[in-house]
Motif scaffolding. Structure first.
Motif, short mmCIF file in Angstrom:
data_model
loop_
_atom_site.label_atom_id
_atom_site.label_comp_id
_atom_site.label_asym_id
_atom_site.label_seq_id
_atom_site.Cartn_x
_atom_site.Cartn_y
_atom_site.Cartn_z
N THR A 77 52.63 57.52 73.57
CA THR A 77 52.54 56.61 74.71
C THR A 77 53.32 57.22 75.86
OG1 THR A 77 52.44 54.71 73.20
CG2 THR A 77 52.93 54.25 75.50
N HIS A 78 52.61 57.54 76.94
CA HIS A 78 53.22 58.15 78.12
C HIS A 78 54.02 57.12 78.90
CE1 HIS A 78 53.12 59.25 82.43
NE2 HIS A 78 53.20 60.50 82.02
N SER A 79 53.52 55.89 78.98
CA SER A 79 54.17 54.83 79.75
C SER A 79 55.41 54.32 79.03
CB SER A 79 53.21 53.66 79.96
OG SER A 79 52.04 54.07 80.62
N PRO A 80 56.38 53.79 79.78
CA PRO A 80 57.52 53.14 79.13
C PRO A 80 57.07 51.83 78.49
CG PRO A 80 57.63 52.81 81.51
CD PRO A 80 56.49 53.76 81.26
N GLY A 81 57.68 51.48 77.37
CA GLY A 81 57.34 50.23 76.71
C GLY A 81 56.73 50.46 75.34
N LYS A 82 56.57 49.37 74.60
CA LYS A 82 56.00 49.45 73.26
C LYS A 82 55.28 48.15 72.92
CE LYS A 82 60.49 48.15 71.21
NZ LYS A 82 61.47 48.40 70.12
N ASP A 83 54.54 47.65 73.87
CA ASP A 83 53.85 46.38 73.69
C ASP A 83 52.34 46.56 73.74
OD1 ASP A 83 52.93 45.48 76.69
OD2 ASP A 83 54.81 46.60 76.71
N THR A 84 51.63 45.51 73.42
CA THR A 84 50.17 45.52 73.37
C THR A 84 49.55 45.94 74.70
OG1 THR A 84 50.09 43.85 71.64
CG2 THR A 84 48.14 44.05 73.04
N THR A 85 50.00 45.31 75.77
CA THR A 85 49.39 45.59 77.08
C THR A 85 49.61 47.04 77.49
OG1 THR A 85 49.79 43.28 77.73
CG2 THR A 85 49.31 44.86 79.49
N THR A 86 50.84 47.53 77.34
CA THR A 86 51.14 48.92 77.71
C THR A 86 50.25 49.88 76.94
OG1 THR A 86 53.43 48.36 78.24
CG2 THR A 86 52.94 50.68 77.76
N GLY A 87 50.16 49.69 75.61
CA GLY A 87 49.36 50.59 74.78
C GLY A 87 47.89 50.56 75.12
N HIS A 88 47.32 49.36 75.21
CA HIS A 88 45.89 49.24 75.48
C HIS A 88 45.53 49.70 76.89
CE1 HIS A 88 45.78 46.83 71.78
NE2 HIS A 88 44.48 46.97 71.81
N TRP A 89 46.36 49.36 77.87
CA TRP A 89 46.08 49.81 79.23
C TRP A 89 46.11 51.33 79.29
CZ3 TRP A 89 48.59 46.63 83.76
CH2 TRP A 89 48.07 45.32 83.74
N GLU A 90 47.09 51.94 78.63
CA GLU A 90 47.17 53.40 78.66
C GLU A 90 45.94 54.02 78.02
OE1 GLU A 90 50.06 56.99 77.11
OE2 GLU A 90 50.92 55.32 78.22
N MET A 91 45.47 53.47 76.91
CA MET A 91 44.25 53.98 76.28
C MET A 91 43.10 54.04 77.28
SD MET A 91 43.99 51.86 72.76
CE MET A 91 45.44 51.41 71.83
N ALA A 92 43.04 53.05 78.15
CA ALA A 92 41.95 52.95 79.12
C ALA A 92 42.24 53.69 80.42
CB ALA A 92 41.64 51.48 79.40
N GLY A 93 43.35 54.44 80.46
CA GLY A 93 43.62 55.28 81.62
C GLY A 93 44.61 54.76 82.62
N VAL A 94 45.38 53.72 82.25
CA VAL A 94 46.37 53.16 83.18
C VAL A 94 47.77 53.56 82.71
CG1 VAL A 94 47.36 51.06 84.16
CG2 VAL A 94 44.89 51.20 83.75
N TRP A 95 48.45 54.34 83.50
CA TRP A 95 49.85 54.69 83.24
C TRP A 95 50.75 53.77 84.05
CZ3 TRP A 95 49.27 60.73 83.83
CH2 TRP A 95 48.84 61.26 82.61
N LEU A 96 51.74 53.21 83.41
CA LEU A 96 52.69 52.34 84.10
C LEU A 96 53.88 53.14 84.59
CD1 LEU A 96 52.74 49.29 81.65
CD2 LEU A 96 51.49 49.49 83.79
N GLY A 97 54.29 52.88 85.83
CA GLY A 97 55.47 53.54 86.37
C GLY A 97 56.75 52.96 85.82
#
Length: 389
Positions: A77-97
């Motif tokens: 997981t490139h984004s900070p965090g370890k929750d459902t939204t962070t993981g699923h969004w990253e899978m779909a191409g969204v990186w959180l700052g």
């Protein structure tokens, strides 16, 4: 021309496969959901092992496949965090700052006061807690007073529990929508979750009428990219709610693993072209958070036992990708997610078997691969499509 007409993406919710390099920042050193479950007893997952699961990382009592049927690897997981939204969004191409906000000591009193004003009643709780434990603790008082129970966890969630015979479902959902509308700016949590329950004091139990209210993701993600180009985006279980239905062309209800698998098989039998996206929630909801190692092991065995039905429903032009969104090590203290790699298996009748996809730097690599398959471009991630062909 697309290499595959359909991609079936199955998220085994919370089935992590070992700590990420930054696990110490999250208090998760040594966590390994699959590894520790495998150590608990010999688990019967012959099909997953044949696909290559034990080739990704060592699993006690399991031998790596000499010739894996799937390509295999693991994703960070490139984004900070370890929750459902962070993981699923990253899978779909969204990186959180930055990570979604969390509330280790409960929500600020002024935020709760505003919420109570908006819904016209006082609340109970306002602390991090296990969902099953807090209804044991406060359920009776809730039934007597009608005050909804507000709680959070180590994840970015604002959860509202209510007895279905005290606050009817429609009203609970309305209260959650009010919370979602209120929680903006610095308090924009990843999800507001309705947590209905039934029963009597001493035997309260959560029902399957949970509903999630997510933050709308940025439009620049895989789901609208596919649907805007005329492709189907069939979502099963909680997937649609995680993306606030953005880009979803069909939302199929599934409340547990069994129903998600059934809906996945049913979707495979339909005449679609694009993405079938399924989440198996029981691993996380019933066994990870409740630290039920044996229940988790049995759920893995159940999924493995149903794989032949999934494979039998596949067509020549189908590719199945199996992964996870984060970890939730049931042998670990507490009740919360763990910062782990996600396993990655890619299988199809036309896909190359046995390719070591290595350690992917981001879960967005999966979304990028799916986009490239359909001749589209996703900003985040790096495709492994060529390795599968």
């Amino acid at each position: 021309m697309a290499a595959w007409d359909r991609v079936i993406w199955i998220v085994l919710d919370s089935v992590g496969i070992g700590e990420l390099p930054d696990a110490a920042d999250y208090g998760d050193v040594g966590r390994n959901t699959l590894g520790h479950i495998a150590e608990s007893r010999p688990i019967k997952i012959p099909t997953l092992v044949k696909l290559g699961l034990a080739n990704i990382a060592p699993l006690k009592h399991q031998q790596p496949a000499a010739a894996p049927l799937a390509s295999y690897g693991k994703g960070a997981t490139h984004s900070p965090g370890k929750d459902t939204t962070t993981g699923h969004w990253e899978m779909a191409g969204v990186w959180l700052g930055q990570a979604f906000p969390v509330y280790k000591n409960g929500f600020p009193s002024n935020l709760i006061a505003e919420f109570e004003r908006l819904i016209g009643r006082k609340t109970l709780g306002n602390k991090p807690a296990s969902g099953t434990e807090i209804i044991k603790e406060l359920g009776e008082e809730h039934v007597k007073t009608g005050k909804p129970i507000v709680y959070t966890s180590a994840d970015s969630v604002f959860q509202i529990a209510a007895h279905e015979e005290v606050i009817p479902l429609d009203r609970l959902y309305e209260i959650c929508e009010i919370a979602r509308g209120m929680l903006r700016g610095e308090h924009e949590v990843g999800r507001v979750i309705a947590r209905p329950f039934l029963g009597t004091p001493g035997s309260f139990y959560r029902t399957e009428n949970r509903h999630d209210y997510a933050v709308p993701p940025p439009r620049e993600n895989l789901l609208p990219l596919l649907s805007e180009h005329g492709l189907d985006v069939v979502c099963i279980g909680k997937i649609a709610s995680i993306y606030d239905s953005t880009g979803v062309t069909q939302d199929l209800t599934a409340k547990n693993n069994e129903q998600s698998i059934d809906q996945t098989i049913r979707s495979l039998q339909e005449d679609t072209r694009g993405l079938i996206f399924s989440n198996l929630v029981d691993f996380d909801m019933l066994y990870g958070h409740r630290r039920d190692t044996e229940g988790y092991a049995r759920a893995l065995e159940h999924f493995d036992s149903r794989w032949p039905e999934i494979e039998a429903a596949m067509r020549e032009g189908d590719l199945i990708v199996i992964t996870a969104d984060h970890g939730n090590d049931p042998t670990y203290r507490g009740t919360d997610h763990t910062r782990e790699y996600a396993p990655l298996l890619a299988f199809g009748k036309r896909a190359r078997p046995g390719v070591d996809l290595g350690t992917r730097r981001s879960l967005a690599d999966i979304g990028h691969t799916i986009a490239e398959n359909f001749g589209l471009k996703l900003g985040a991630g790096e495709s492994f499509l060529a390795q599968l062909q």
